[in-house]
Scaffold this motif. Structure first.
Motif, PDB file in Angstrom:
ATOM      1  N   LYS A 168      35.982  31.720  36.360  1.00 58.13           N
ATOM      2  CA  LYS A 168      34.671  32.469  35.817  1.00 58.13           C
ATOM      3  C   LYS A 168      33.584  32.051  37.052  1.00 58.13           C
ATOM      4  O   LYS A 168      32.925  33.142  37.416  1.00 58.13           O
ATOM      5  CB  LYS A 168      34.117  32.049  34.576  1.00 58.13           C
ATOM      6  CG  LYS A 168      32.873  32.993  34.432  1.00 58.13           C
ATOM      7  CD  LYS A 168      32.261  32.421  32.759  1.00 58.13           C
ATOM      8  CE  LYS A 168      30.984  33.218  32.414  1.00 58.13           C
ATOM      9  NZ  LYS A 168      30.556  32.632  30.954  1.00 58.13           N
ATOM     10  N   LYS A 169      33.856  31.024  37.621  1.00 58.63           N
ATOM     11  CA  LYS A 169      32.657  30.457  38.668  1.00 58.63           C
ATOM     12  C   LYS A 169      32.982  31.459  40.025  1.00 58.63           C
ATOM     13  O   LYS A 169      32.009  31.743  40.608  1.00 58.63           O
ATOM     14  CB  LYS A 169      33.155  29.163  39.297  1.00 58.63           C
ATOM     15  CG  LYS A 169      32.132  28.731  40.185  1.00 58.63           C
ATOM     16  CD  LYS A 169      32.597  27.121  40.727  1.00 58.63           C
ATOM     17  CE  LYS A 169      31.849  26.542  41.962  1.00 58.63           C
ATOM     18  NZ  LYS A 169      32.318  25.413  42.130  1.00 58.63           N
ATOM     19  N   TYR A 170      34.282  31.775  40.332  1.00 54.18           N
ATOM     20  CA  TYR A 170      34.569  32.568  41.476  1.00 54.18           C
ATOM     21  C   TYR A 170      34.871  34.091  41.312  1.00 54.18           C
ATOM     22  O   TYR A 170      34.579  34.918  42.023  1.00 54.18           O
ATOM     23  CB  TYR A 170      35.693  31.934  42.035  1.00 54.18           C
ATOM     24  CG  TYR A 170      35.397  30.685  42.848  1.00 54.18           C
ATOM     25  CD1 TYR A 170      34.686  30.506  43.908  1.00 54.18           C
ATOM     26  CD2 TYR A 170      35.656  29.406  42.012  1.00 54.18           C
ATOM     27  CE1 TYR A 170      34.370  29.426  44.544  1.00 54.18           C
ATOM     28  CE2 TYR A 170      35.222  28.235  42.817  1.00 54.18           C
ATOM     29  CZ  TYR A 170      34.577  28.115  43.788  1.00 54.18           C
ATOM     30  OH  TYR A 170      34.492  27.027  44.394  1.00 54.18           O
ATOM     31  N   HIS A 171      35.375  34.366  40.034  1.00 52.85           N
ATOM     32  CA  HIS A 171      35.617  35.842  39.833  1.00 52.85           C
ATOM     33  C   HIS A 171      34.490  36.717  38.940  1.00 52.85           C
ATOM     34  O   HIS A 171      34.856  37.755  38.514  1.00 52.85           O
ATOM     35  CB  HIS A 171      36.925  36.023  39.274  1.00 52.85           C
ATOM     36  CG  HIS A 171      37.953  35.244  40.373  1.00 52.85           C
ATOM     37  ND1 HIS A 171      38.864  36.047  41.022  1.00 52.85           N
ATOM     38  CD2 HIS A 171      38.689  33.885  40.395  1.00 52.85           C
ATOM     39  CE1 HIS A 171      39.670  35.138  41.930  1.00 52.85           C
ATOM     40  NE2 HIS A 171      39.338  34.064  41.394  1.00 52.85           N
ATOM     41  N   HIS A 172      33.845  35.700  38.544  1.00 51.38           N
ATOM     42  CA  HIS A 172      32.646  36.469  37.481  1.00 51.38           C
ATOM     43  C   HIS A 172      33.092  36.969  36.265  1.00 51.38           C
ATOM     44  O   HIS A 172      32.600  38.004  35.711  1.00 51.38           O
ATOM     45  CB  HIS A 172      31.779  37.461  38.498  1.00 51.38           C
ATOM     46  CG  HIS A 172      31.348  36.797  39.572  1.00 51.38           C
ATOM     47  ND1 HIS A 172      30.308  35.555  39.809  1.00 51.38           N
ATOM     48  CD2 HIS A 172      31.668  36.966  40.960  1.00 51.38           C
ATOM     49  CE1 HIS A 172      30.356  35.357  40.936  1.00 51.38           C
ATOM     50  NE2 HIS A 172      30.844  36.189  41.735  1.00 51.38           N
ATOM     51  N   SER A 173      34.052  36.609  35.686  1.00 56.33           N
ATOM     52  CA  SER A 173      34.604  37.007  34.352  1.00 56.33           C
ATOM     53  C   SER A 173      35.555  35.834  33.812  1.00 56.33           C
ATOM     54  O   SER A 173      36.003  35.040  34.861  1.00 56.33           O
ATOM     55  CB  SER A 173      35.513  38.233  34.652  1.00 56.33           C
ATOM     56  OG  SER A 173      36.804  38.302  35.472  1.00 56.33           O
ATOM     57  N   GLU A 174      35.817  36.039  32.689  1.00 56.48           N
ATOM     58  CA  GLU A 174      36.970  34.778  31.823  1.00 56.48           C
ATOM     59  C   GLU A 174      38.091  35.253  31.845  1.00 56.48           C
ATOM     60  O   GLU A 174      38.566  36.491  32.135  1.00 56.48           O
ATOM     61  CB  GLU A 174      36.098  34.749  30.423  1.00 56.48           C
ATOM     62  CG  GLU A 174      34.784  34.134  30.406  1.00 56.48           C
ATOM     63  CD  GLU A 174      34.361  33.696  29.224  1.00 56.48           C
ATOM     64  OE1 GLU A 174      34.991  33.714  28.211  1.00 56.48           O
ATOM     65  OE2 GLU A 174      33.297  32.854  28.980  1.00 56.48           O
ATOM     66  N   LEU A 175      39.167  34.408  31.894  1.00 49.90           N
ATOM     67  CA  LEU A 175      40.480  34.459  31.530  1.00 49.90           C
ATOM     68  C   LEU A 175      40.691  35.271  30.133  1.00 49.90           C
ATOM     69  O   LEU A 175      39.793  35.250  29.403  1.00 49.90           O
ATOM     70  CB  LEU A 175      41.197  33.330  31.432  1.00 49.90           C
ATOM     71  CG  LEU A 175      41.222  32.517  32.827  1.00 49.90           C
ATOM     72  CD1 LEU A 175      41.776  30.995  32.261  1.00 49.90           C
ATOM     73  CD2 LEU A 175      41.887  33.123  33.975  1.00 49.90           C
ATOM     74  N   PRO A 176      41.594  36.136  30.434  1.00 46.56           N
ATOM     75  CA  PRO A 176      41.828  37.005  29.219  1.00 46.56           C
ATOM     76  C   PRO A 176      41.850  36.083  27.549  1.00 46.56           C
ATOM     77  O   PRO A 176      42.444  34.972  27.975  1.00 46.56           O
ATOM     78  CB  PRO A 176      43.297  37.601  29.414  1.00 46.56           C
ATOM     79  CG  PRO A 176      43.276  37.578  30.597  1.00 46.56           C
ATOM     80  CD  PRO A 176      42.893  36.480  31.378  1.00 46.56           C
ATOM     81  N   PRO A 177      41.610  36.592  26.663  1.00 47.52           N
ATOM     82  CA  PRO A 177      41.450  35.883  25.246  1.00 47.52           C
ATOM     83  C   PRO A 177      42.683  35.190  24.969  1.00 47.52           C
ATOM     84  O   PRO A 177      43.142  34.375  24.649  1.00 47.52           O
ATOM     85  CB  PRO A 177      40.891  36.932  24.423  1.00 47.52           C
ATOM     86  CG  PRO A 177      40.203  37.781  25.000  1.00 47.52           C
ATOM     87  CD  PRO A 177      40.848  38.099  26.428  1.00 47.52           C
ATOM     88  N   GLN A 178      43.864  36.174  25.307  1.00 45.51           N
ATOM     89  CA  GLN A 178      45.254  35.536  24.880  1.00 45.51           C
ATOM     90  C   GLN A 178      45.644  34.360  25.587  1.00 45.51           C
ATOM     91  O   GLN A 178      46.475  33.435  25.265  1.00 45.51           O
ATOM     92  CB  GLN A 178      46.390  36.653  25.017  1.00 45.51           C
ATOM     93  CG  GLN A 178      46.547  37.213  26.330  1.00 45.51           C
ATOM     94  CD  GLN A 178      45.583  38.483  26.678  1.00 45.51           C
ATOM     95  OE1 GLN A 178      44.497  38.586  25.941  1.00 45.51           O
ATOM     96  NE2 GLN A 178      45.930  39.278  27.908  1.00 45.51           N
ATOM     97  N   MET A 179      44.974  34.239  26.873  1.00 47.94           N
ATOM     98  CA  MET A 179      45.451  33.030  27.553  1.00 47.94           C
ATOM     99  C   MET A 179      44.518  32.082  27.011  1.00 47.94           C
ATOM    100  O   MET A 179      44.991  30.716  26.921  1.00 47.94           O
ATOM    101  CB  MET A 179      44.938  33.114  29.041  1.00 47.94           C
ATOM    102  CG  MET A 179      45.853  33.949  29.744  1.00 47.94           C
ATOM    103  SD  MET A 179      45.776  33.880  31.739  1.00 47.94           S
ATOM    104  CE  MET A 179      45.835  32.251  31.813  1.00 47.94           C
ATOM    105  N   ARG A 180      43.332  32.033  26.654  1.00 47.19           N
ATOM    106  CA  ARG A 180      42.501  31.103  26.193  1.00 47.19           C
ATOM    107  C   ARG A 180      42.760  30.607  24.530  1.00 47.19           C
ATOM    108  O   ARG A 180      42.038  29.673  24.361  1.00 47.19           O
ATOM    109  CB  ARG A 180      40.934  31.439  26.357  1.00 47.19           C
ATOM    110  CG  ARG A 180      40.721  31.720  27.786  1.00 47.19           C
ATOM    111  CD  ARG A 180      39.116  31.793  28.073  1.00 47.19           C
ATOM    112  NE  ARG A 180      39.076  33.551  27.863  1.00 47.19           N
ATOM    113  CZ  ARG A 180      38.189  33.899  26.901  1.00 47.19           C
ATOM    114  NH1 ARG A 180      37.663  33.209  26.077  1.00 47.19           N
ATOM    115  NH2 ARG A 180      37.814  35.034  26.773  1.00 47.19           N
TER     116      ARG A 180
END
Length: 263
Positions: free
Chosen positions: A251-263
């Protein structure tokens, strides 16, 4: 009959000697003994890997590598690489692992092993707003710039002849981005993150996504057959997905979160 014990003894010695000869330390033994983790990372592909104003490595892959080395209590040795040399660095033993926007593909899985995903990458074809392309079929007569040896290069090479478009190859992502920024490329096939970098550097001629090729899992690459190292990497990824650290880096570098299925 008197020779039988001697024959058996000789055979036994040969068998044991063969066993000793085939025994060897694997990659996990090597890194544990050296207390150094050699990680292949492309430092010319922002925001995953780059050099800051002080010429220190930064980026999402860089911080992922730093977190891994810290958690394992090892010294980190970056092995600078490009898209084309990531896998050879593993195969030749120059690096222990590769953390370098390495997307999981069936072709690559034949020559190296992959960990569980630690991030994702959206692979796209992008271009200037005035370029009227909305599908693969509309690429006919155009030239698409790619970084040599990437998934985009491999995929588009297979379809370029049938679809009637040309490919211009560059040796690394930095050169590919520069070509787009300078106007040498009207279309570029790369990650959506790099497309955003093109627009940041040339705001007067912004690039936009034209076609989504794939959404790839990004994983840590290791040399084939290093099962113990791979298992330890998977355990580490599971831990840092669950505690949110890998998501925070992304999120710090790509300004989005990982997909919910990963988290």
């Amino acid at each position: 009959m008197r020779q039988t014990p001697l024959v058996l003894t000789a055979l036994t010695v040969c068998f044991l000697s063969a066993g000793v000869g085939t025994a060897h330390a694997d990659a996990l033994d090597d890194v544990t003994k050296s207390k150094t983790l050699r990680i292949a990372t492309d430092l010319a592909i922002p925001p995953s890997g780059m050099m800051d104003a002080s010429m220190k490595p930064v980026g999402s892959d860089v911080e992922t590598a730093q977190l891994l080395a810290k958690d394992w209590g090892m010294k980190l040795d970056f092995v600078q690489t490009t898209g084309a040399t990531r896998i050879p660095n593993l195969q030749t033993g120059k690096a222990d692992v590769a953390i370098s926007t390495l997307s999981v593909t069936p072709e690559r899985a034949q020559v190296i092993d992959f960990s569980r995903p630690y991030a994702v990458l959206e692979s796209v074809i992008a271009g200037r707003k005035d370029v009227a392309v909305k599908s693969i079929d509309e690429l006919k007569g155009h030239t698409v710039c790619v970084t040599r040896g990437t998934t985009q290069d491999l995929e588009l090479t297979k379809m370029s002849r049938d679809k009637g478009f040309q490919i211009a190859r560059y040796d690394d992502d930095a050169t590919d981005v520069t070509a787009a920024v300078s106007g040498q490329c009207e279309l570029i096939a790369t990650s959506l993150t790099l497309v955003n970098q093109v627009t940041l550097k040339a705001p007067d001629h912004p690039f936009e996504k034209k076609v989504t090729l794939h959404v790839f899992d990004l994983a840590i690459g290791v040399k084939k057959g290093e099962s113990r190292l791979l298992a330890k990497l998977n355990e580490w990824i599971d831990t840092n997905i669950k505690n949110g650290k890998l998501n925070a880096i992304y999120k710090k570098y790509h300004h989005s979160e990982l997909p919910p299925q990963m988290r």
